[in-house]
Scaffold this motif. Structure first.
Motif, PDB file in Angstrom:
ATOM      1  N   LYS A 274      96.158  -5.258  48.417  1.00 37.55           N
ATOM      2  CA  LYS A 274      97.394  -4.846  47.739  1.00 37.55           C
ATOM      3  C   LYS A 274      97.900  -3.516  48.287  1.00 37.55           C
ATOM      4  O   LYS A 274      99.088  -3.262  48.298  1.00 37.55           O
TER       5      LYS A 274
ATOM      6  N   ALA B  91      96.288 -17.770  40.079  1.00 41.21           N
ATOM      7  CA  ALA B  91      96.814 -16.688  39.241  1.00 41.21           C
ATOM      8  C   ALA B  91      96.863 -15.380  40.026  1.00 41.21           C
ATOM      9  O   ALA B  91      97.861 -14.646  39.982  1.00 41.21           O
ATOM     10  N   LEU B  92      95.796 -15.087  40.742  1.00 39.55           N
ATOM     11  CA  LEU B  92      95.764 -13.877  41.566  1.00 39.55           C
ATOM     12  C   LEU B  92      96.853 -13.931  42.639  1.00 39.55           C
ATOM     13  O   LEU B  92      97.553 -12.941  42.894  1.00 39.55           O
TER      14      LEU B  92
ATOM     15  N   ASP C  40      99.681 -15.702  42.633  1.00 36.77           N
ATOM     16  CA  ASP C  40     101.018 -15.622  42.028  1.00 36.77           C
ATOM     17  C   ASP C  40     101.383 -14.181  41.676  1.00 36.77           C
ATOM     18  O   ASP C  40     102.514 -13.743  41.906  1.00 36.77           O
ATOM     19  N   GLU C  41     100.405 -13.490  41.128  1.00 38.64           N
ATOM     20  CA  GLU C  41     100.597 -12.085  40.764  1.00 38.64           C
ATOM     21  C   GLU C  41     101.078 -11.259  41.949  1.00 38.64           C
ATOM     22  O   GLU C  41     101.830 -10.301  41.812  1.00 38.64           O
ATOM     23  N   ASN C  42     100.605 -11.623  43.143  1.00 41.62           N
ATOM     24  CA  ASN C  42     100.897 -10.832  44.344  1.00 41.62           C
ATOM     25  C   ASN C  42     101.878 -11.494  45.307  1.00 41.62           C
ATOM     26  O   ASN C  42     102.160 -10.959  46.369  1.00 41.62           O
TER      27      ASN C  42
END
Ligand code: GDP
Ligand code: K
Ligand code: MG
Length: 301
Positions: free
Chosen positions: A115, A145-146, A148-150
């Motif tokens: 990130k 989920a991880l 999509d978050e990023n």
């Protein structure tokens, strides 16, 4: 090196992930040759290693890295530092996770490193062949989920069963820009043959011995002599303790014979010719603590 056709893309893809998720196995299958050794032992990969995949429309240079984990000794620090450099010096990062288990703390540690970098990321779920049907959905959701978050695209594949690799290739190539051939189209790695030979011996040590030996082994190729009929290879395996030397040699040399035979077969594939291999075992205390010795053995420190 030829000039590339119109629309040709190229660039560097860093493969990162926890130990044992299959990074090296994936690189080998992508380039179509075994250039990185693999085993169920964590820290099998010690050096950054480039694997070149040349297609008609693109050249992708994979940078295999040691798994990222908390370092305990000098060699460990060198390994993690190199993985971090690898993240920042590529065009795309392929973050490989293990599809047999859900997202874990080790993955989150790496996700945090990614990130903080500007390099685009593709999340790759490997070992699809080992996923049980009952658990697959839950596992995939945790990684999705991880991602999509990023805003990371997700690819699922198996490096061993060789499934899902075409869409992975497409996803990586999409993220590369127009560029030249960085390497001649027929080259598959930047590593000298000697280095790979040493690694092939180390791989057999990892595969044939237990816990107490693998992490304290280093291999030096002392000489490679090519004759028209056969290539003679002379190698030294360094261990840290006398007891480890005993294990490596085995009863009446039986362990060394097993390791030698298997490593020699791999070397013959590598060079496509006959190999005669001679291996000596030497005790060198604390070689992992010595930066000089690490450098001598070919680790970038
Ligand atoms: P690395 O530490 O991430 O480089 O992992 P390796 O490439 O050394 O692989 C670790 C272990 O996982 C080896 O025993 C591989 O054979 C195995 N492995 C890697 N990819 C797959 C896969 O797609 N399916 C299965 N079944 N095993 C795999
Ligand atoms: K491994
Ligand atoms: Mg590896």
């Amino acid at each position: 090196t030829p000039s590339p056709p119109p629309g040709f893309r190229s660039g560097f893809v860093g493969i990162v992930g926890r130990p044992n998720v299959g990074k090296s196995t994936l690189m080998n299958v992508m380039v179509g040759q075994k250039i990185a050794i693999t085993s169920p032992v964590a820290q099998t990969t010690r050096n950054r290693l480039r694997g070149v995949m040349t297609l008609p429309e693109a050249q992708v240079i994979f940078v295999d890295t040691p798994g990222i984990h908390k370092p305990h000794h000098e060699l460990g620090k060198v390994l993690v530092k190199n993985a971090r450099i690898a993240i920042d010096s590529v065009d795309v990062t392929l973050f490989v996770v293990d599809g047999t288990g859900e997202l874990g703390r080790g993955d989150l540690f790496i996700a945090d490193l990614l990130k903080r970098s500007d390099v685009p990321v593709v999340l790759g779920i490997n070992k699809a062949d080992l996923q049980s049907e009952s658990k697959a959905q839950m596992i995939d959701i945790s990684y999705q989920a991880l991602a999509d978050e990023n805003g990371w695209p997700v690819c699922k594949f198996s490096a061993v069963a060789e499934t899902g690799l075409e869409s992975l290739k497409a996803s990586l190539m999409e993220r590369l820009e127009a560029g030249p051939y960085y390497y001649p189209p027929d080259l598959v790695t930047d590593q000298p043959e000697r280095f790979i030979m040493g690694e092939l011996i180390r791989e057999q040590v990892l595969l044939h011995t237990r816990e107490e030996v693998p992490h304290s082994v280093a291999v030096a190729i002392e000489a490679v002599e090519e004759t028209p009929k056969i290539t003679n290879v002379l190698a030294t395996v360094y261990v840290e303790r006398k007891s480890q030397k005993g294990i490596l040699i085995g009863k009446k040399g039986s362990m060394m014979k097993t390791i030698n035979t298997a490593a020699r077969e791999q070397m013959q594939k590598l060079i496509a010719g006959k190999v005669y291999l001679e291996v000596f075992v030497k005790v060198q205390e604390r070689w992992r603590q010595s930066r000089t010795h690490l450098a001598e053995l070919g680790y970038r420190i």
